[in-house]
Design a protein around this motif. Structure first.
Motif, PDB file in Angstrom:
ATOM      1  N   LEU A 114       0.897  -1.228  -0.136  1.00 38.65           N
ATOM      2  CA  LEU A 114      -0.156   0.102   0.076  1.00 38.65           C
ATOM      3  C   LEU A 114       0.927   1.293  -0.040  1.00 38.65           C
ATOM      4  O   LEU A 114       2.142   1.274   0.533  1.00 38.65           O
ATOM      5  CB  LEU A 114      -0.914   0.054   1.257  1.00 38.65           C
ATOM      6  N   GLY A 115       0.499   2.190  -0.276  1.00 41.99           N
ATOM      7  CA  GLY A 115       1.216   3.601  -0.329  1.00 41.99           C
ATOM      8  C   GLY A 115       1.210   4.097   1.232  1.00 41.99           C
ATOM      9  O   GLY A 115       0.519   3.620   1.967  1.00 41.99           O
ATOM     10  N   ASN A 116       2.232   5.079   1.358  1.00 41.72           N
ATOM     11  CA  ASN A 116       2.632   5.582   2.582  1.00 41.72           C
ATOM     12  C   ASN A 116       1.383   6.463   2.810  1.00 41.72           C
ATOM     13  O   ASN A 116       1.496   7.706   2.344  1.00 41.72           O
ATOM     14  CB  ASN A 116       3.998   5.810   2.779  1.00 41.72           C
ATOM     15  N   PRO A 117       0.509   6.425   3.710  1.00 39.23           N
ATOM     16  CA  PRO A 117      -0.683   7.517   3.771  1.00 39.23           C
ATOM     17  C   PRO A 117       0.060   8.640   4.569  1.00 39.23           C
ATOM     18  O   PRO A 117       1.031   8.455   5.696  1.00 39.23           O
ATOM     19  CB  PRO A 117      -1.577   6.850   4.750  1.00 39.23           C
ATOM     20  N   THR A 118      -0.173  10.144   4.334  1.00 36.27           N
ATOM     21  CA  THR A 118       0.202  11.032   5.247  1.00 36.27           C
ATOM     22  C   THR A 118      -0.757  11.169   6.246  1.00 36.27           C
ATOM     23  O   THR A 118      -1.801  11.208   6.191  1.00 36.27           O
ATOM     24  CB  THR A 118       0.333  12.102   4.241  1.00 36.27           C
ATOM     25  N   PRO A 119      -0.142  11.529   7.422  1.00 34.96           N
ATOM     26  CA  PRO A 119      -0.945  11.505   8.602  1.00 34.96           C
ATOM     27  C   PRO A 119      -1.784  13.040   8.667  1.00 34.96           C
ATOM     28  O   PRO A 119      -0.992  13.977   8.205  1.00 34.96           O
ATOM     29  CB  PRO A 119      -0.011  11.316   9.745  1.00 34.96           C
ATOM     30  N   GLU A 120      -2.933  12.800   9.200  1.00 33.47           N
ATOM     31  CA  GLU A 120      -3.795  14.079   9.351  1.00 33.47           C
ATOM     32  C   GLU A 120      -4.296  14.233  10.664  1.00 33.47           C
ATOM     33  O   GLU A 120      -4.636  13.163  11.238  1.00 33.47           O
ATOM     34  CB  GLU A 120      -4.866  14.122   8.365  1.00 33.47           C
ATOM     35  N   THR A 121      -4.361  15.520  11.175  1.00 40.31           N
ATOM     36  CA  THR A 121      -5.163  15.561  12.570  1.00 40.31           C
ATOM     37  C   THR A 121      -6.697  15.207  12.260  1.00 40.31           C
ATOM     38  O   THR A 121      -6.948  15.727  11.246  1.00 40.31           O
ATOM     39  CB  THR A 121      -4.828  16.866  13.057  1.00 40.31           C
ATOM     40  N   PRO A 122      -7.229  14.721  13.130  1.00 36.26           N
ATOM     41  CA  PRO A 122      -8.919  14.637  13.042  1.00 36.26           C
ATOM     42  C   PRO A 122      -9.566  16.127  13.123  1.00 36.26           C
ATOM     43  O   PRO A 122      -8.885  16.935  13.461  1.00 36.26           O
ATOM     44  CB  PRO A 122      -9.148  14.003  14.402  1.00 36.26           C
ATOM     45  N   PRO A 123     -10.443  16.267  12.342  1.00 31.97           N
ATOM     46  CA  PRO A 123     -11.388  17.688  12.214  1.00 31.97           C
ATOM     47  C   PRO A 123     -11.565  18.270  13.844  1.00 31.97           C
ATOM     48  O   PRO A 123     -11.707  19.372  13.832  1.00 31.97           O
ATOM     49  CB  PRO A 123     -12.445  17.133  11.598  1.00 31.97           C
ATOM     50  N   VAL A 124     -11.793  17.460  14.782  1.00 27.23           N
ATOM     51  CA  VAL A 124     -11.990  18.226  16.145  1.00 27.23           C
ATOM     52  C   VAL A 124     -11.091  18.039  17.081  1.00 27.23           C
ATOM     53  O   VAL A 124     -11.319  18.229  18.306  1.00 27.23           O
ATOM     54  CB  VAL A 124     -13.317  17.621  16.733  1.00 27.23           C
ATOM     55  N   ALA A 125      -9.747  17.897  16.456  1.00 25.63           N
ATOM     56  CA  ALA A 125      -8.638  17.387  17.507  1.00 25.63           C
ATOM     57  C   ALA A 125      -8.365  18.805  18.220  1.00 25.63           C
ATOM     58  O   ALA A 125      -7.981  18.536  19.637  1.00 25.63           O
ATOM     59  CB  ALA A 125      -7.489  17.329  16.725  1.00 25.63           C
ATOM     60  N   ASP A 126      -8.512  19.918  17.993  1.00 23.62           N
ATOM     61  CA  ASP A 126      -8.113  21.127  18.715  1.00 23.62           C
ATOM     62  C   ASP A 126      -9.179  21.110  19.805  1.00 23.62           C
ATOM     63  O   ASP A 126      -9.039  21.672  20.905  1.00 23.62           O
ATOM     64  CB  ASP A 126      -8.248  22.545  17.741  1.00 23.62           C
TER      65      ASP A 126
END
Length: 101
Positions: free
Chosen positions: A22-34
């Motif tokens: 699989l490709g290496n996915p880029t990490p993203e913060t969840p929408p309500v993390a803040d």
């Protein structure tokens, strides 16, 4: 015979390995993390404040019981508040160790 099995094994594994990559996915913060982090900070302050208030209340009650000559139940309250504080302050360290941050 061993060479033939080895070649077959390498061929079969290489075909499956290509399908499983699989490709290496880029990490993203969840929408309500803040907002979640803000809630965690408020909860941390609440826990610390309640621990300080618990120890202060138990200390005042301990002094009152000592002064009035009543039964001493407040040392248990002081011990309970201290143990609760230790558990509450250790929770962040334990979770960081579990998560691996």
């Amino acid at each position: 015979m061993t060479m033939l099995l080895s070649a077959f094994h390498d061929t079969v594994l290489s075909q499956h390995a290509v399908l499983a990559q699989l490709g290496n996915p880029t990490p993203e913060t969840p929408p309500v993390a803040d907002k979640l982090m803000k809630l965690v900070r408020y909860f941390t302050w609440f826990v610390l404040l309640s621990g300080v208030l618990g120890i202060t209340y138990a200390g005042g009650r301990f002094a009152w019981e000592k002064w009035s000559g009543g039964g001493l139940a407040s040392p248990k309250m002081v011990a309970g508040a201290m143990i609760g504080g230790i558990v509450a302050t250790s929770a962040g360290t334990i979770m960081n160790a579990v998560i691996g941050s």
